[in-house]
Design a protein around this motif. Sequence first.
Motif, PDB file in Angstrom:
ATOM      1  N   SER A   1      65.959  54.985 -76.791  1.00  0.00           N
ATOM      2  CA  SER A   1      65.683  54.871 -75.354  1.00  0.00           C
ATOM      3  C   SER A   1      65.089  53.522 -74.981  1.00  0.00           C
ATOM      4  CB  SER A   1      64.732  55.984 -74.907  1.00  0.00           C
ATOM      5  OG  SER A   1      63.501  55.906 -75.616  1.00  0.00           O
TER       6      SER A   1
ATOM      7  N   GLU B   1      68.447  56.795 -68.479  1.00  0.00           N
ATOM      8  CA  GLU B   1      67.847  57.505 -69.611  1.00  0.00           C
ATOM      9  C   GLU B   1      68.464  58.888 -69.817  1.00  0.00           C
ATOM     10  OE1 GLU B   1      63.659  57.478 -68.987  1.00  0.00           O
ATOM     11  OE2 GLU B   1      63.387  55.447 -69.828  1.00  0.00           O
TER      12      GLU B   1
ATOM     13  N   TYR C   1      70.758  42.338 -78.754  1.00  0.00           N
ATOM     14  CA  TYR C   1      69.615  42.927 -78.051  1.00  0.00           C
ATOM     15  C   TYR C   1      68.327  42.121 -78.191  1.00  0.00           C
ATOM     16  CZ  TYR C   1      72.553  47.074 -77.540  1.00  0.00           C
ATOM     17  OH  TYR C   1      73.560  47.941 -77.213  1.00  0.00           O
TER      18      TYR C   1
ATOM     19  N   LEU D   1      66.380  50.830 -75.306  1.00  0.00           N
ATOM     20  CA  LEU D   1      67.481  49.991 -74.814  1.00  0.00           C
ATOM     21  C   LEU D   1      68.003  50.452 -73.460  1.00  0.00           C
ATOM     22  CD1 LEU D   1      69.593  49.685 -78.108  1.00  0.00           C
ATOM     23  CD2 LEU D   1      67.797  48.147 -77.290  1.00  0.00           C
ATOM     24  N   PHE D   2      67.500  51.585 -72.947  1.00  0.00           N
ATOM     25  CA  PHE D   2      68.062  52.183 -71.745  1.00  0.00           C
ATOM     26  C   PHE D   2      67.275  51.790 -70.496  1.00  0.00           C
ATOM     27  CE2 PHE D   2      70.077  54.503 -74.957  1.00  0.00           C
ATOM     28  CZ  PHE D   2      71.067  55.333 -74.442  1.00  0.00           C
TER      29      PHE D   2
ATOM     30  N   THR E   1      78.632  51.146 -69.819  1.00  0.00           N
ATOM     31  CA  THR E   1      77.300  51.417 -69.301  1.00  0.00           C
ATOM     32  C   THR E   1      76.486  50.134 -69.315  1.00  0.00           C
ATOM     33  OG1 THR E   1      75.354  52.830 -69.575  1.00  0.00           O
ATOM     34  CG2 THR E   1      76.410  52.041 -71.592  1.00  0.00           C
TER      35      THR E   1
ATOM     36  N   ARG F   1      72.804  48.365 -70.842  1.00  0.00           N
ATOM     37  CA  ARG F   1      71.665  48.427 -71.744  1.00  0.00           C
ATOM     38  C   ARG F   1      70.769  47.205 -71.503  1.00  0.00           C
ATOM     39  NH1 ARG F   1      73.028  52.795 -71.677  1.00  0.00           N
ATOM     40  NH2 ARG F   1      73.870  54.129 -73.341  1.00  0.00           N
TER      41      ARG F   1
END
Length: 337
Positions: free
Chosen positions: A103, A111, A90, A105-106, A132, A134
Motif C-alpha cells: 500500500s 487503496e 519507484y 505505492l498506492f 492504474t 502508483r
Amino acid sequence: GGEMWKVVLNRFYAVAAITATAYILYKFVLTRDQLNQTKDFLDDRNKELNTIIENQYFLSSIIEHTHQAVIGKDLTGNIISWNKGAEILYGYKAEDVIGKNISILFPKDRENEITVILAKIKTNIKIDNFETIRLRKDGTPINMSLTISPIKNSSGEIIGASTIGMDITQDKIREQAFKEAKIKAESANKAKSNFLANMSHEIRTPMNAILGYAQVLSRDDSLNEDQKESIDTINRSGNHLLGLINDILDISKIESGKIDLKMVDFDLGILSNDLKKLFKVRGIEKKLILDIDHCTEGDFFVHGDESKLRQVLINLIGNAVKFTDSGKVKFKFSKEE
C-alpha cells in the motif's frame, strides 16, 4: 572315541570358519555394490539439484536485471521480493520495502484496489494489462500497466502474487496530446465549414445579382450579336462559378477525396466557344495570340461531366495565359472515330 570327536569338531569348526568367511565376503561385496548404487543415485540427484539451482539462478538473474518492476508479495500484501527495475522505477531500495505492505505505492484514492486485486489472486485469477496509478518514493504519480499473477508452492497452493509493472506515463502523455490535437483539428474543421458557408453567402449574393442583370440584358432586342454573345458568356461563366462554389462547400467530398461525376451528353462546341470568349480579354491585355479550337455549336457532342471538364480546361488555359509573356497560347481538340 575322544579322538574321533576331536576330528569331527575340528572339521565342524573348519566348515563353520569357511562358511563365516564366505558370508562375510558375500556381505562385503553386497554392501560395496549397494554403496556404489547409492553413490550413483546421490550423484544423479546432485546433478539434478545443481541443474535446478542453476535454472533458479538464471531466472532470478533475468528478473533482477529486467527493466520492468517485478514485485513479489504474500496474500496479505506484504512485499517479499523487489528487483532492480522496481528500485529504479519507484525509488525505494529493496531493504527499504521488504516486509512492508504494498500500500506504500498506492495513492489514497486507489487503496481499495489492494483488496480487489488480492481477492482475485486468491481465486487463481490472473490480471493482465491493468492500467492504474502508483506513487514513487518522492510522491510523484506514475501511470502504470500491471500484470499480476498468483504464486503457488510445490503443492499447488496459492501463497502470494507477482506483479510486473511497466511505466506508461509517456504513452499517456502522447495519448493526451493526440486527444488535444484531435480537438483542435475538429475545431479548425468547424471554423473552415463556417468560413466556407459565409464565403458562399458573400459570393452568391453579388453573383446572383450579376446573373440576374445579365438575363435581363439578354432579352434586350436592341443588342447586336457581339453584345449578346458577351452576355451569354457572362451567364455561363457565372453559372460555372456557382457550380465551383457548390463543389467547395461539399465538405464530405473534399475530406474523403471523392467527387461524384455527373455524366451527361453536352456540346463541346459550346464549351470551346465559351472558353475562347472567357480568355479573349486577358489575351488582349497581355498581347497574346489566343488560338482556342472551336467548332459550330451542335456539331460536337460528347459524354462526360461538363462542369468538371470546364473547370479543368479553365485551369489549364488560365495557367497558360498567366505564365506566357509573349507569343501564342494554343488549345486544340479533335474527334477520334
